[in-house]
Design a protein around this motif. Structure first.
Motif, PDB file in Angstrom:
ATOM      1  N   PHE A 147     -51.187  29.462   4.766  1.00  0.00           N
ATOM      2  CA  PHE A 147     -52.678  29.874   4.946  1.00  0.00           C
ATOM      3  C   PHE A 147     -53.511  31.083   5.584  1.00  0.00           C
ATOM      4  N   CYS A 148     -54.492  31.660   4.932  1.00  0.00           N
ATOM      5  CA  CYS A 148     -54.937  32.589   5.945  1.00  0.00           C
ATOM      6  C   CYS A 148     -56.723  32.174   7.015  1.00  0.00           C
ATOM      7  N   LEU A 149     -56.061  32.583   8.071  1.00  0.00           N
ATOM      8  CA  LEU A 149     -57.304  32.415   8.299  1.00  0.00           C
ATOM      9  C   LEU A 149     -58.671  32.760   8.407  1.00  0.00           C
ATOM     10  N   ILE A 150     -59.725  33.601   8.314  1.00  0.00           N
ATOM     11  CA  ILE A 150     -60.941  34.288   8.122  1.00  0.00           C
ATOM     12  C   ILE A 150     -61.887  33.692   9.360  1.00  0.00           C
ATOM     13  N   THR A 151     -62.041  34.433  10.258  1.00  0.00           N
ATOM     14  CA  THR A 151     -63.625  34.531  10.879  1.00  0.00           C
ATOM     15  C   THR A 151     -64.444  35.598  10.680  1.00  0.00           C
ATOM     16  N   ILE A 152     -65.680  34.993   9.947  1.00  0.00           N
ATOM     17  CA  ILE A 152     -66.911  35.425  10.392  1.00  0.00           C
ATOM     18  C   ILE A 152     -67.956  35.575  11.135  1.00  0.00           C
ATOM     19  N   SER A 153     -67.714  36.386  12.378  1.00  0.00           N
ATOM     20  CA  SER A 153     -69.275  36.512  12.738  1.00  0.00           C
ATOM     21  C   SER A 153     -69.540  37.576  13.325  1.00  0.00           C
ATOM     22  N   SER A 154     -69.334  37.849  14.115  1.00  0.00           N
ATOM     23  CA  SER A 154     -70.453  39.659  14.270  1.00  0.00           C
ATOM     24  C   SER A 154     -69.714  40.781  14.254  1.00  0.00           C
ATOM     25  N   GLY A 155     -67.660  40.060  13.644  1.00  0.00           N
ATOM     26  CA  GLY A 155     -67.325  40.965  13.301  1.00  0.00           C
ATOM     27  C   GLY A 155     -66.089  39.923  12.048  1.00  0.00           C
ATOM     28  N   ILE A 156     -65.390  40.802  10.899  1.00  0.00           N
ATOM     29  CA  ILE A 156     -64.226  39.793  10.547  1.00  0.00           C
ATOM     30  C   ILE A 156     -62.628  40.308  11.476  1.00  0.00           C
ATOM     31  N   GLY A 157     -61.970  38.706  11.763  1.00  0.00           N
ATOM     32  CA  GLY A 157     -60.721  38.735  11.754  1.00  0.00           C
ATOM     33  C   GLY A 157     -59.973  37.789  10.882  1.00  0.00           C
ATOM     34  N   SER A 158     -58.730  38.400  10.553  1.00  0.00           N
ATOM     35  CA  SER A 158     -57.899  37.588   9.846  1.00  0.00           C
ATOM     36  C   SER A 158     -56.281  37.296  10.620  1.00  0.00           C
ATOM     37  N   LYS A 159     -55.931  36.268   9.711  1.00  0.00           N
ATOM     38  CA  LYS A 159     -54.484  36.194  10.211  1.00  0.00           C
ATOM     39  C   LYS A 159     -53.790  35.444   8.784  1.00  0.00           C
ATOM     40  N   VAL A 160     -52.475  35.826   8.514  1.00  0.00           N
ATOM     41  CA  VAL A 160     -52.017  34.975   8.000  1.00  0.00           C
ATOM     42  C   VAL A 160     -50.362  34.228   8.498  1.00  0.00           C
ATOM     43  N   PHE A 161     -50.453  32.668   8.096  1.00  0.00           N
ATOM     44  CA  PHE A 161     -49.345  32.096   8.582  1.00  0.00           C
ATOM     45  C   PHE A 161     -48.760  31.000   7.789  1.00  0.00           C
ATOM     46  N   ARG A 162     -47.463  31.504   7.720  1.00  0.00           N
ATOM     47  CA  ARG A 162     -46.670  30.856   7.274  1.00  0.00           C
ATOM     48  C   ARG A 162     -45.070  30.193   7.522  1.00  0.00           C
ATOM     49  N   HIS A 163     -44.810  29.377   7.183  1.00  0.00           N
ATOM     50  CA  HIS A 163     -43.383  29.176   7.834  1.00  0.00           C
ATOM     51  C   HIS A 163     -43.056  28.808   9.753  1.00  0.00           C
ATOM     52  N   GLY A 164     -44.085  28.598  10.693  1.00  0.00           N
ATOM     53  CA  GLY A 164     -44.085  28.009  10.998  1.00  0.00           C
ATOM     54  C   GLY A 164     -44.341  29.905  12.440  1.00  0.00           C
ATOM     55  N   GLU A 165     -45.306  30.753  11.488  1.00  0.00           N
ATOM     56  CA  GLU A 165     -45.269  31.360  12.536  1.00  0.00           C
ATOM     57  C   GLU A 165     -46.585  32.468  11.861  1.00  0.00           C
ATOM     58  N   VAL A 166     -46.988  33.649  12.733  1.00  0.00           N
ATOM     59  CA  VAL A 166     -48.155  34.511  12.058  1.00  0.00           C
ATOM     60  C   VAL A 166     -48.206  35.841  11.851  1.00  0.00           C
ATOM     61  N   LEU A 167     -48.310  36.327  10.700  1.00  0.00           N
ATOM     62  CA  LEU A 167     -47.451  37.934  10.221  1.00  0.00           C
ATOM     63  C   LEU A 167     -48.164  38.803  10.786  1.00  0.00           C
TER      64      LEU A 167
END
Ligand SMILES: [Zn+2]
Length: 353
Positions: A147-167
């Motif tokens: 999955f990809c977690l995306i935060t929408i607040s004062s800015g935007i952040g994102s991380k892809v999580f796959r098979h036990g690690e963040v890419l």
């Protein structure tokens, strides 16, 4: 790789901290993996109203962090902790070194190993992770597919999580969709990083607010008819994120149309990630996304369907999008998971994630 530290024996009790540009929060992980006894103070960095120049901000922020953690660890809530987890608002290299933290201490600061520094001062193992990485770990158990977690607040952040690690790469690059340039024009909206035309300048809470105010100024008649006009005192600059989210939830056409315009490039980012690496799950967190709620996901779904996701029908396309938990404890809970996982795998904690 930095020095590894052996965790203290006995029942595990973890203290976690979330250091952001606005606030520093410290709490303890409960037996069920939640967080309790959370204390919050305003971060003494460059984001503080009336902050002094950026030059000394790094020392102030790190001093404050160590001081607050020491105090918490001495208190009944923190006493006896076997390890500390820190979620940090900036990229971390694999060796644990922080080379930049613009929202905390600006661009001009020396590289620093926050984990080593804290560990020496606190006398405890310290695990440090980027804040969105920590937040992604909250969902590691419940999300069965990458999955990809995306935060929408004062800015935007994102991380892809796959098979036990963040890419991310060894220097911490990756998961910075907010700084993907989508507008090359010279007068494109400014981003907090100092760049222009980045996704985070357009589709963050701040960017969406800027777009709504500009739309209200450009079309006073439409603004006057909208649900935004009265709470804003009939002034475009009186529009707030709260009122905007409320108007969108209520189906106000003007507010909805404005939001759609800002969601278009966000849909484009999702589309690009899907077509590039096949991630089929996108979780949205952050103040503005949560304030708009399910309507945020459905409007983004509309835009994503317009883009089309190669190989998926519209129902499958919409099903990729979901809201995360509605609280603001992602980073703290995720750090707790990371500490727990480190303790399970090995008695040694490595402070480079
Ligand atoms: Zn940027």
């Amino acid at each position: 790789m930095s020095a590894a530290i052996t965790a203290a024996p006995g029942p595990r009790h973890h203290v976690v901290a979330d250091l952001g540009g606005t606030s520093l929060r410290i709490g303890r992980i409960t037996a069920h993996g939640g967080v309790e006894a959370v204390r919050r103070v305003t971060t003494d960095g460059i984001g503080r109203p009336g902050a002094r120049a950026a030059g000394t901000a790094q020392r102030r922020v790190l001093d404050q962090l160590a001081r607050e953690l020491e105090e918490y660890l001495r208190s009944p809530d923190g006493h006896g902790a076997s390890a500390v987890g820190l979620s940090f608002a900036g990229p971390l290299a694999k060796d644990g070194v922080v080379r930049a933290a613009p929202t905390l201490w600006g661009a001009e600061a020396a590289p620093v190993h926050v984990g080593d520094l804290l560990s020496a001062r606190l006398g405890l193992p310290v695990l440090v992770a980027n804040d969105i990485t920590a937040a992604a770990w909250r969902y590691a158990e419940t999300e069965t597919a990458p999955f990809c977690l995306i935060t929408i607040s004062s800015g935007i952040g994102s991380k892809v999580f796959r098979h036990g690690e963040v890419l991310v790469d060894d220097q911490g690059h990756g998961g910075e969709l907010g700084h993907w340039r989508i507008d090359l024009s010279e007068d494109a909206a400014p981003c907090d990083c100092g760049g222009r035309g980045h996704l985070g300048a357009v589709a963050s809470g701040r960017g969406i607010l800027r777009a709504a105010r500009a739309a209200a100024a450009a079309d006073p008649a439409a603004f006057a008819r909208s649900a935004l006009a009265a709470p804003a005192g009939h002034r475009p600059e009186g529009i707030t994120n709260e009122a905007l989210a409320r108007a969108v939830r209520a189906g106000d056409p003007f507010a909805t149309h404005t939001l759609r315009g800002s969601l278009r490039p966000l849909a484009s980012a999702v589309n690009c990630l899907f077509t590039a690496i096949g991630i089929r799950r996108y979780l949205f967190i952050g103040g503005f996304a949560v304030a708009v709620g399910e309507r945020f996901v459905s409007l983004l779904g509309d835009e994503l369907v317009r883009h089309g996701c190669f190989g998926l029908d519209s129902a499958e396309t919409r099903a990729m999008l979901a809201l995360g938990a509605r609280d603001d404890d992602h980073c703290l809970i995720g750090m707790g998971r990371m500490l727990e996982r480190s303790s399970h795998l090995t008695p040694v904690l490595e402070d480079s994630v």
